[in-house]
Write a protein that holds these residues in place. Sequence first.
Motif, PDB file in Angstrom:
ATOM      1  N   LYS A 237      37.162  25.957  40.869  1.00 37.29           N
ATOM      2  CA  LYS A 237      38.335  25.152  40.873  1.00 37.29           C
ATOM      3  C   LYS A 237      38.347  24.097  41.258  1.00 37.29           C
ATOM      4  O   LYS A 237      39.082  23.469  41.701  1.00 37.29           O
ATOM      5  CB  LYS A 237      39.856  26.032  41.512  1.00 37.29           C
ATOM      6  CG  LYS A 237      40.419  27.840  40.697  1.00 37.29           C
ATOM      7  CD  LYS A 237      41.765  28.178  41.678  1.00 37.29           C
ATOM      8  CE  LYS A 237      41.630  29.529  41.749  1.00 37.29           C
ATOM      9  NZ  LYS A 237      41.314  29.922  42.064  1.00 37.29           N
ATOM     10  N   LYS A 238      37.394  23.620  40.638  1.00 37.24           N
ATOM     11  CA  LYS A 238      37.265  22.678  41.273  1.00 37.24           C
ATOM     12  C   LYS A 238      36.955  22.146  42.733  1.00 37.24           C
ATOM     13  O   LYS A 238      36.690  20.425  43.259  1.00 37.24           O
ATOM     14  CB  LYS A 238      38.067  21.253  40.730  1.00 37.24           C
ATOM     15  CG  LYS A 238      38.343  21.691  38.980  1.00 37.24           C
ATOM     16  CD  LYS A 238      37.980  20.078  38.430  1.00 37.24           C
ATOM     17  CE  LYS A 238      38.085  20.015  37.107  1.00 37.24           C
ATOM     18  NZ  LYS A 238      37.551  21.237  36.582  1.00 37.24           N
ATOM     19  N   THR A 239      36.973  22.837  43.368  1.00 38.30           N
ATOM     20  CA  THR A 239      36.601  22.494  44.859  1.00 38.30           C
ATOM     21  C   THR A 239      34.924  22.562  45.099  1.00 38.30           C
ATOM     22  O   THR A 239      34.909  21.729  46.709  1.00 38.30           O
ATOM     23  CB  THR A 239      37.216  23.661  46.060  1.00 38.30           C
ATOM     24  OG1 THR A 239      36.807  24.842  45.664  1.00 38.30           O
ATOM     25  CG2 THR A 239      38.712  23.341  45.325  1.00 38.30           C
TER      26      THR A 239
ATOM     27  N   CYS B  51      28.656  26.051  39.425  1.00 42.13           N
ATOM     28  CA  CYS B  51      28.284  24.359  40.208  1.00 42.13           C
ATOM     29  C   CYS B  51      27.265  24.120  41.045  1.00 42.13           C
ATOM     30  O   CYS B  51      26.773  22.556  40.489  1.00 42.13           O
ATOM     31  CB  CYS B  51      29.563  23.434  39.175  1.00 42.13           C
ATOM     32  SG  CYS B  51      30.332  24.073  40.984  1.00 42.13           S
TER      33      CYS B  51
ATOM     34  N   GLY C 212      32.126  21.019  40.857  1.00 41.00           N
ATOM     35  CA  GLY C 212      33.132  20.966  40.948  1.00 41.00           C
ATOM     36  C   GLY C 212      33.447  22.109  39.389  1.00 41.00           C
ATOM     37  O   GLY C 212      32.764  21.069  38.686  1.00 41.00           O
ATOM     38  N   CYS C 213      33.695  23.265  38.940  1.00 42.31           N
ATOM     39  CA  CYS C 213      33.781  23.663  37.823  1.00 42.31           C
ATOM     40  C   CYS C 213      35.029  24.713  37.598  1.00 42.31           C
ATOM     41  O   CYS C 213      35.646  24.498  38.851  1.00 42.31           O
ATOM     42  CB  CYS C 213      32.183  24.477  37.858  1.00 42.31           C
ATOM     43  SG  CYS C 213      31.855  25.578  38.390  1.00 42.31           S
ATOM     44  N   ASN C 214      35.096  25.503  36.004  1.00 38.22           N
ATOM     45  CA  ASN C 214      36.562  26.496  37.026  1.00 38.22           C
ATOM     46  C   ASN C 214      35.896  27.717  37.733  1.00 38.22           C
ATOM     47  O   ASN C 214      36.993  27.458  37.855  1.00 38.22           O
ATOM     48  CB  ASN C 214      37.082  26.973  34.975  1.00 38.22           C
ATOM     49  CG  ASN C 214      35.373  27.610  34.858  1.00 38.22           C
ATOM     50  OD1 ASN C 214      33.949  27.288  34.882  1.00 38.22           O
ATOM     51  ND2 ASN C 214      35.667  29.038  33.825  1.00 38.22           N
TER      52      ASN C 214
ATOM     53  N   CYS D  22      29.634  27.024  45.543  1.00 42.15           N
ATOM     54  CA  CYS D  22      30.023  27.788  44.603  1.00 42.15           C
ATOM     55  C   CYS D  22      28.167  27.964  43.596  1.00 42.15           C
ATOM     56  O   CYS D  22      27.232  26.867  43.458  1.00 42.15           O
ATOM     57  CB  CYS D  22      30.453  26.808  43.341  1.00 42.15           C
ATOM     58  SG  CYS D  22      31.382  27.433  41.865  1.00 42.15           S
TER      59      CYS D  22
END
Length: 345
Positions: free
Chosen positions: A276-278, A267, A271-273, A264
């Motif tokens: 989707k926290k993955t 982040c 993990g963030c929006n 990502c």
Amino acid sequence: MEQQLQQLKEEALKKIQDASDVKELNDVRVAYLGKKGPITDLLKGMGKLPAEERPKMGALVNVVRETVTEALESRMTLLEEAAIQAQLENESIDVTLPGRPAPAGNHHPLTRVVEEIEDFFISMGYEIAEGPEVEKDYYNFEALNLPKGHPARDMQDSFYISEDILLRTHTSPVQARTMEAKKGEAIKIICPGKVYRRDNDDATHSHQFTQIEGLVVGENIRMSDLKGTLDLFAKKMFGADREIRLRPSFFPFTEPSVEMDISCFKCGGAGCNVCKKTGWIEILGAGMVHPNVLKMAGYDPSVVTGFAFGMGPERIAMLKYGVEDIRHFYTNDIRFISQFNRTEA
Ligand code: PHE
């Protein structure tokens, strides 16, 4: 009569001198030299003179006419020049006024992303190939190892025009067409273009969207080549510290098949929006070209291999620019489009 003529000349010359504009001067010309003017009258009256006087008088009248004509012409030039001068002075331009802005358009955000992707692959030695949007079922499905009735056709709901013709559901038919045309030669292409699927439009689906497919075919093309290419691509598009991850997947035209995720960019993996926290974001599908696909296009899969990948520029643009609804790309709202009028892509 001579005297009369002399007087007429004087009178005419004075009026010419006194004429203060082009119109007035024209009136003088008509009055003295016109068909009903005194000089014409005099010429007409020549018949009544005794024969021996006619040549002398005729010459005199002609001299007067020429003198008046010349005076008229030089005065006319003078007055015309004065008129132009006056107009120039009246209509002088204020060069200090600010100019009117010329509104300049800019590339649509999708075009920008497509061109950025193209630039990257062109720099890697790829060529751009295109194909028809109204496509044969054969190239869209069959030549890609998806025979009629194959269950994987359900993954791509299609707009059929007739039993054998449809709007292409992906840019992969350009793969099949290029391989068929190259007749066994090595290939390195990307195929950008519009594709169509029978979807209900919402924030993440559109019945028409864009794809870019890549295809490399030749001797000794390996999965590690695919991985290296995608890794470089991810770093170019989303930042030098991106990592990629390949997950097993399924496409009928590649074996093995993978989905590529990138770490990502928001982040960095925590993990963030956005992810989707993955910590990972799915970007594209890829794989090694299925031997059946190579065979159908006339290549010998025991000699050549290849890799292919396919991605959606809309998704990439949405991620890059934080666009929340795919429909923004197509509704031509100037407030949306003009946000991308910056020089960086
Ligand atoms: N054509 C596939 C799709 O539209 C994407 C893809 C292309 C996957 C090439 C693998 C290789 O879903």
